[in-house]
Write an enzyme that holds these catalytic residues in place. Structure first.
Site, PDB file in Angstrom:
ATOM      1  CG  HIS A 182      -1.937   1.002   1.345  1.00  0.00           C
ATOM      2  ND1 HIS A 182      -1.683   2.315   1.679  1.00  0.00           N
ATOM      3  CD2 HIS A 182      -3.290   0.926   1.167  1.00  0.00           C
ATOM      4  CE1 HIS A 182      -2.810   2.996   1.708  1.00  0.00           C
ATOM      5  NE2 HIS A 182      -3.804   2.183   1.388  1.00  0.00           N
ATOM      6  CG  ASP A 209       0.106  -2.487   6.060  1.00  0.00           C
ATOM      7  OD1 ASP A 209      -0.823  -2.631   6.872  1.00  0.00           O
ATOM      8  OD2 ASP A 209      -0.026  -1.851   4.994  1.00  0.00           O
ATOM      9  CD  GLN A 269      -7.143  -4.609   3.985  1.00  0.00           C
ATOM     10  OE1 GLN A 269      -8.130  -5.316   4.207  1.00  0.00           O
ATOM     11  NE2 GLN A 269      -7.249  -3.319   3.735  1.00  0.00           N
ATOM     12  CE  LYS A 298      -7.632  -0.422   6.130  1.00  0.00           C
ATOM     13  NZ  LYS A 298      -8.511   0.078   5.063  1.00  0.00           N
ATOM     14  CB  CYS A 331      -3.610   3.307  -1.603  1.00  0.00           C
ATOM     15  SG  CYS A 331      -4.689   4.692  -1.215  1.00  0.00           S
TER      16      CYS A 331
END
Length: 412
Positions: A129, A206, A209, A232, A370
């Protein structure tokens, strides 16, 4: 290997009913919300927790001895503890912040900027991202370090051989996503961290997700930093956290200066607070993080193993329906995959496709997500992305497929 979670152990219709927004209509049709990789919907318990804080406990944290201040501080720090338990880390290693973007910038400016020098390298992957690309570019410009890129394979998996070959002595930090927001690819972060550790490379993962959709044991991954976003994972916007090894937090200077992150201030100098508060200047998003604590409680009650199993079941159905639609190009077919599917219809622009689907009550994401470097790899400017959550249904998948067939006919 653990036995699969029993998806039937939960009444998923009752779970869905916990989310007020999912009962609305869009353009006169029942909403099909397939944009969960962008932001998740909020259960009633989270909404009521935030509302209850403002109605009964609203005060600033850590700065008052009166009852409301004590209640606010207890609730805020309690949310930190619940979040730490959810991810299997220590509360004093968890910096609460606005989300993954802030967390990565914190590492970039507080850990990397003081350490990197000309000749050093930062290793990233093609599927990152922008939030895990741009901060490193800014730091590289200021330090003279360079960016190296590890490529992917056509099915959307990381080329692990190439990644490990790129872990050369000049690489000081690796930034890697746990789960791709475009492809759904689940990266073997534990194995990657093990290889990086052998070479003395610091790793930032990261987890935006990942944490909302599967059980994540950060301590077991073996990374140095893990960033994630609250909105999220059924929490309010403007919430999230950075987990960092204690030795890193102790050595890193503050990123932002102000109130709360200090012990003592004089014009001769400042004594900073202990981590994680050293990195939490100013009034935080108190209500938001208390709401995130409620979201963690909600997910805990469901069981993340059941959440993952439910979404895996829904993904299989979605892939089956898409496979039956001609003229469709799907991006990312990794074996280890979260419930995210990016696609295009031949001859149609992604934005036109998403706009027409919205007229059918279906919400999907369109654009570059992104992830410009990933779009360039596949030779497209944009895709549509359908991303599922545990509160979605098989009926919604069938309605989405019917809407997609109708839209494809209009665009043919």
């Amino acid at each position: 290997m653990n036995a699969p979670a029993d998806v039937s152990a939960l009444d998923w219709a009752a779970v869905r009913a916990d989310f007020p927004l999912l009962g609305r209509e869009v353009n006169g049709k029942p909403l099909v919300y397939f944009d969960n990789a962008n932001t998740g919907q909020k259960p009633r318990s989270v909404i009521e927790t935030v509302d209850g804080f403002y109605r009964r406990h609203n005060a600033n944290v850590s700065r008052a001895v009166h009852t409301l201040g004590s209640e606010a501080t207890e609730a805020y720090e309690g949310a930190r503890k619940r979040l730490a338990r959810f991810a299997n880390v220590r509360p004093d290693e968890l910096v609460l912040c606005s989300g993954t973007t802030f967390a990565i910038n914190l590492v970039a400016y507080s850990w990397a900027l003081p350490r990197l020098k000309p000749g050093d390298a930062i290793l990233l992957t093609r599927m990152e991202h922008h939030a895990n690309i741009v901060p490193w570019q800014l730091v590289a410009e200021r330090t003279g370090a360079k960016i190296k890129v590890a490529e992917i394979l056509p099915d959307g998996t990381l080329d692990l051989d190439a990644l490990y070959a790129a872990m050369t002595p000049e690489v000081k930090l690796l930034g890697v996503t746990h789960v791709s927001n475009v492809l759904g690819t689940v990266n073997p972060v534990r194995e990657i961290c093990r290889e990086a550790r052998r070479r003395g490379i610091v790793v930032l993962v990261d987890g935006s997700q990942a944490l909302p959709h599967r059980k994540v044991d950060i301590a077991a991954i073996g990374c140095d930093f893990y960033a994630f976003t609250g909105h999220k994972m059924c929490g309010p916007t403007g919430t999230g956290a950075l987990w960092a090894r204690k030795e890193h937090l102790a050595a890193m200077p503050p990123f932002i200066g102000g109130g709360e992150m200090i012990k003592e201030v004089s014009f001769d100098g400042t004594v900073f607070n202990d981590p994680p508060h050293k990195f939490e200047a100013g009034t935080p998003n108190i209500a938001g993080h208390i709401g995130l604590g409620a979201a963690v409680d909600y997910l805990d009650a469901l069981g993340m193993d059941r959440v993952e199993a439910r979404e895996t079941e829904l993904l299989a159905h979605l892939q089956e329906e898409l496979a039956a639609i001609g003229g469709l190009r799907v991006f990312g077919t990794a074996k280890e995959k979260a419930a995210v599917v990016s696609f295009l219809v031949e001859g149609a622009h992604a934005h036109d496709l998403a706009t027409l689907l919205d007229l059918e009550g279906v919400a999907v994401r369109s654009g570059h997500h992104c992830a410009h470097p990933l779009m360039r790899y596949y030779g497209v400017a944009a895709t549509c992305r359908a991303s599922l959550a545990f509160y979605n249904t098989h009926e919604e998948i069938e309605r989405f497929a019917a809407a997609l067939k109708k839209v494809r006919g209009l665009l043919a």
